[in-house]
Design an enzyme around this catalytic site. Structure first.
Site, mmCIF file in Angstrom:
data_model
loop_
_atom_site.group_PDB
_atom_site.id
_atom_site.type_symbol
_atom_site.label_atom_id
_atom_site.label_comp_id
_atom_site.label_asym_id
_atom_site.label_seq_id
_atom_site.Cartn_x
_atom_site.Cartn_y
_atom_site.Cartn_z
ATOM 1 N N GLU A 64 -31.628 -11.289 18.010
ATOM 2 C CA GLU A 64 -32.680 -11.450 16.991
ATOM 3 C C GLU A 64 -32.116 -11.788 15.596
ATOM 4 O O GLU A 64 -32.528 -12.438 14.837
ATOM 5 C CB GLU A 64 -33.449 -10.179 16.992
ATOM 6 C CG GLU A 64 -34.176 -9.986 18.247
ATOM 7 C CD GLU A 64 -34.771 -8.669 18.287
ATOM 8 O OE1 GLU A 64 -34.375 -7.726 18.688
ATOM 9 O OE2 GLU A 64 -36.040 -8.428 17.784
ATOM 10 N N GLU A 82 -34.544 -5.587 25.820
ATOM 11 C CA GLU A 82 -34.834 -4.514 25.130
ATOM 12 C C GLU A 82 -36.287 -3.698 26.119
ATOM 13 O O GLU A 82 -36.209 -2.504 26.297
ATOM 14 C CB GLU A 82 -35.855 -4.667 23.879
ATOM 15 C CG GLU A 82 -34.887 -4.691 22.884
ATOM 16 C CD GLU A 82 -34.446 -6.359 22.429
ATOM 17 O OE1 GLU A 82 -34.514 -7.101 23.038
ATOM 18 O OE2 GLU A 82 -34.126 -6.330 21.105
ATOM 19 N N ALA A 117 -29.311 -3.289 18.698
ATOM 20 C CA ALA A 117 -29.299 -2.513 17.912
ATOM 21 C C ALA A 117 -28.371 -1.327 18.473
ATOM 22 O O ALA A 117 -28.212 -1.323 19.752
ATOM 23 C CB ALA A 117 -30.661 -1.942 17.606
ATOM 24 N N GLY A 173 -31.014 -6.929 19.426
ATOM 25 C CA GLY A 173 -30.943 -7.108 18.103
ATOM 26 C C GLY A 173 -29.974 -8.261 17.450
ATOM 27 O O GLY A 173 -29.993 -8.941 16.622
HETATM 28 N N1 CO8 Z 1 -25.420 0.405 21.162
HETATM 29 C C1 CO8 Z 1 -24.447 1.318 21.178
HETATM 30 N N2 CO8 Z 1 -23.333 0.913 21.760
HETATM 31 C C2 CO8 Z 1 -23.194 -0.032 22.503
HETATM 32 C C3 CO8 Z 1 -24.066 -1.045 22.618
HETATM 33 C C4 CO8 Z 1 -25.162 -0.916 22.048
HETATM 34 N N3 CO8 Z 1 -26.352 -1.724 21.935
HETATM 35 N N4 CO8 Z 1 -23.597 -2.057 23.280
HETATM 36 C C5 CO8 Z 1 -22.383 -1.685 23.842
HETATM 37 N N5 CO8 Z 1 -21.779 -0.609 23.243
HETATM 38 C C6 CO8 Z 1 -20.577 0.243 23.340
HETATM 39 C C7 CO8 Z 1 -20.767 0.848 24.881
HETATM 40 O O1 CO8 Z 1 -21.222 2.039 24.745
HETATM 41 C C8 CO8 Z 1 -19.146 1.004 25.014
HETATM 42 O O2 CO8 Z 1 -18.734 2.205 24.079
HETATM 43 P P1 CO8 Z 1 -17.978 3.485 24.962
HETATM 44 O O3 CO8 Z 1 -16.650 2.579 25.142
HETATM 45 O O4 CO8 Z 1 -17.789 4.286 23.936
HETATM 46 O O5 CO8 Z 1 -18.664 3.705 26.250
HETATM 47 C C9 CO8 Z 1 -18.601 -0.239 24.155
HETATM 48 O O6 CO8 Z 1 -19.481 -0.772 23.211
HETATM 49 C C10 CO8 Z 1 -17.886 -1.291 25.087
HETATM 50 O O7 CO8 Z 1 -19.223 -1.673 25.958
HETATM 51 P P2 CO8 Z 1 -19.248 -1.746 27.546
HETATM 52 O O8 CO8 Z 1 -18.260 -0.767 27.867
HETATM 53 O O9 CO8 Z 1 -20.663 -1.441 27.972
HETATM 54 O O10 CO8 Z 1 -18.908 -3.239 27.569
HETATM 55 P P3 CO8 Z 1 -19.093 -4.208 28.891
HETATM 56 O O11 CO8 Z 1 -18.392 -5.352 28.753
HETATM 57 O O12 CO8 Z 1 -19.085 -3.466 30.220
HETATM 58 O O13 CO8 Z 1 -20.630 -4.590 28.856
HETATM 59 C C11 CO8 Z 1 -22.665 -5.401 27.745
HETATM 60 C C12 CO8 Z 1 -21.085 -5.229 27.767
HETATM 61 C C13 CO8 Z 1 -23.224 -5.994 29.063
HETATM 62 C C14 CO8 Z 1 -23.075 -5.854 26.407
HETATM 63 C C15 CO8 Z 1 -23.149 -3.827 27.489
HETATM 64 O O14 CO8 Z 1 -22.378 -3.138 26.692
HETATM 65 C C16 CO8 Z 1 -24.689 -3.696 27.304
HETATM 66 O O15 CO8 Z 1 -25.296 -3.988 28.100
HETATM 67 N N6 CO8 Z 1 -24.945 -3.134 25.992
HETATM 68 C C17 CO8 Z 1 -26.322 -2.952 25.699
HETATM 69 C C18 CO8 Z 1 -27.269 -4.206 25.424
HETATM 70 C C19 CO8 Z 1 -28.481 -3.926 25.053
HETATM 71 O O16 CO8 Z 1 -29.158 -3.448 25.878
HETATM 72 N N7 CO8 Z 1 -28.965 -4.312 23.980
HETATM 73 C C20 CO8 Z 1 -30.139 -4.252 23.350
HETATM 74 C C21 CO8 Z 1 -30.162 -2.990 22.631
HETATM 75 S S1 CO8 Z 1 -31.882 -2.359 21.958
HETATM 76 C C22 CO8 Z 1 -32.235 -3.406 20.488
HETATM 77 O O17 CO8 Z 1 -31.240 -4.348 20.223
HETATM 78 C C23 CO8 Z 1 -33.533 -3.355 19.906
HETATM 79 C C24 CO8 Z 1 -33.548 -4.339 18.688
HETATM 80 C C25 CO8 Z 1 -34.892 -3.932 17.669
HETATM 81 C C26 CO8 Z 1 -34.259 -2.706 16.705
HETATM 82 C C27 CO8 Z 1 -35.098 -2.489 15.847
HETATM 83 C C28 CO8 Z 1 -34.503 -1.409 14.860
HETATM 84 C C29 CO8 Z 1 -33.294 -0.697 15.159
#
Ligand code: CO8
Length: 261
Positions: free
Chosen positions: A115, A135, A69, A112
């Site tokens: 999921e 999460e 998400a 998400g």
């Molecule tokens: N949300 C928003 N932006 C994101 C997300 C995300 N989940 N994942 C990546 N991005 C963005 C980064 O912020 C970055 O943007 P910017 O260049 O502007 O800083 C861009 O995408 C590229 O990402 P990275 O620079 O971080 O790329 P890496 O290769 O270094 O890392 C990862 C990749 C490991 C995937 C890393 O981006 C990461 O850890 N992302 C988050 C993963 C995460 O924690 N996901 C769970 C989110 S919570 C969730 O999913 C809840 C689900 C239930 C929701 C219910 C209703 C909404």
């Protein structure tokens, strides 16, 4: 191949009886924001109602199926705002699609994103795919079905370890533990997904919809009720043209020509 326009966070493409929904927010690794959810649900609902389509494939980019998400969009929201956003009803509508849906996963399928893959009937993954439910590291829990579907898919012990640690699961392990259907070499993913979807979409549409409804019942119902529902769907198919064609084709030793009705 023909594009369907009007969307900003996805691309929709049709290849014969297969429809593709490409998640397309490369700047955020396809993070699922409210707009993307609305577009995916609108596209899937439209394709579900289109008799020309027999199966749907959802895919992301090589780098990410979806990294979860959208954390930036959610970060400052209150409980009331999260409820009002319609995330949960939206994704429930996606899970309620009657036709087979295949997730073709390459790269990150986290939170998400994982999921969403679990909402699909079949998960085909590139050997580069990484799954996980991180999460808890964000102070929340899986919110679009992860706690329910992972426990059902893997059993409690394995699901609990993956959810409570938030660790990442590679494609090989994901296949071994039954989180996904099959791993393929990354450069074969899209072709394999199209081939699999086409072989599904070639089947009788009423039978596909009945099979999915009956399998869904296996997750929802006690065994006797589920079997009664299966019997109901099985017998109802005997009033379809496709059942007559399918069985006639067998007797005549030829391929069936389904009318999909
Ligand atoms: N949300 C928003 N932006 C994101 C997300 C995300 N989940 N994942 C990546 N991005 C963005 C980064 O912020 C970055 O943007 P910017 O260049 O502007 O800083 C861009 O995408 C590229 O990402 P990275 O620079 O971080 O790329 P890496 O290769 O270094 O890392 C990862 C990749 C490991 C995937 C890393 O981006 C990461 O850890 N992302 C988050 C993963 C995460 O924690 N996901 C769970 C989110 S919570 C969730 O999913 C809840 C689900 C239930 C929701 C219910 C209703 C909404």
């Amino acid at each position: 191949t023909e594009g369907t326009g009007g969307y900003r966070t996805i691309r929709v493409e049709r290849r014969d009886r297969v429809a593709w929904i490409h998640l397309d927010r490369p700047e955020a690794l396809n993070a699922l924001n409210v707009q993307l959810m609305r577009e995916v649900v609108a596209a899937a609902t439209e394709l579900d109602g289109d008799d020309g389509i027999g199966a749907i494939v959802v895919t992301g980019s090589e780098r990410a199926f979806a990294a979860g998400a959208d954390i930036k969009e959610m970060a400052t929201k209150s409980t009331a705002e999260m409820r009002a956003d319609g995330h949960f009803g939206g994704w429930a509508a996606f899970a309620a699609v009657r036709k087979p849906v295949i997730a073709a996963v390459s790269g990150y399928a986290l939170g998400g994103g994982c999921e969403l893959a679990l909402m699909c009937d079949i998960i085909l993954a590139a050997d580069s795919a990484t799954f996980g439910l991180p999460e808890l590291s964000l102070g929340v829990i899986p919110g679009i079905g992860g706690t329910q579907r992972l426990v059902r898919a893997l059993g409690y012990p394995k699901a609990a370890e993956i959810i409570l640690t938030g660790r990442r699961v590679g494609a090989e392990e994901a296949e071994r533990i039954g989180l996904i259907s099959r791993v393929v070499p990354a450069d074969r993913l899209l072709d394999e997904a199209q081939e699999m979807a086409a072989s599904i979409a070639a089947k009788s549409l009423p039978a596909l919809v009945a099979a999915k409804a009956a399998m869904d019942a296996a997750l929802e119902m006690p065994l006797a009720e589920g079997i009664a529902l299966e019997t109901e769907h099985f017998t109802a198919l005997f009033d379809t043209e496709d059942q007559q064609e399918g069985m006639a084709a067998f007797s005549e030793k030829r391929e069936p020509r389904f009318r999909h009705r």
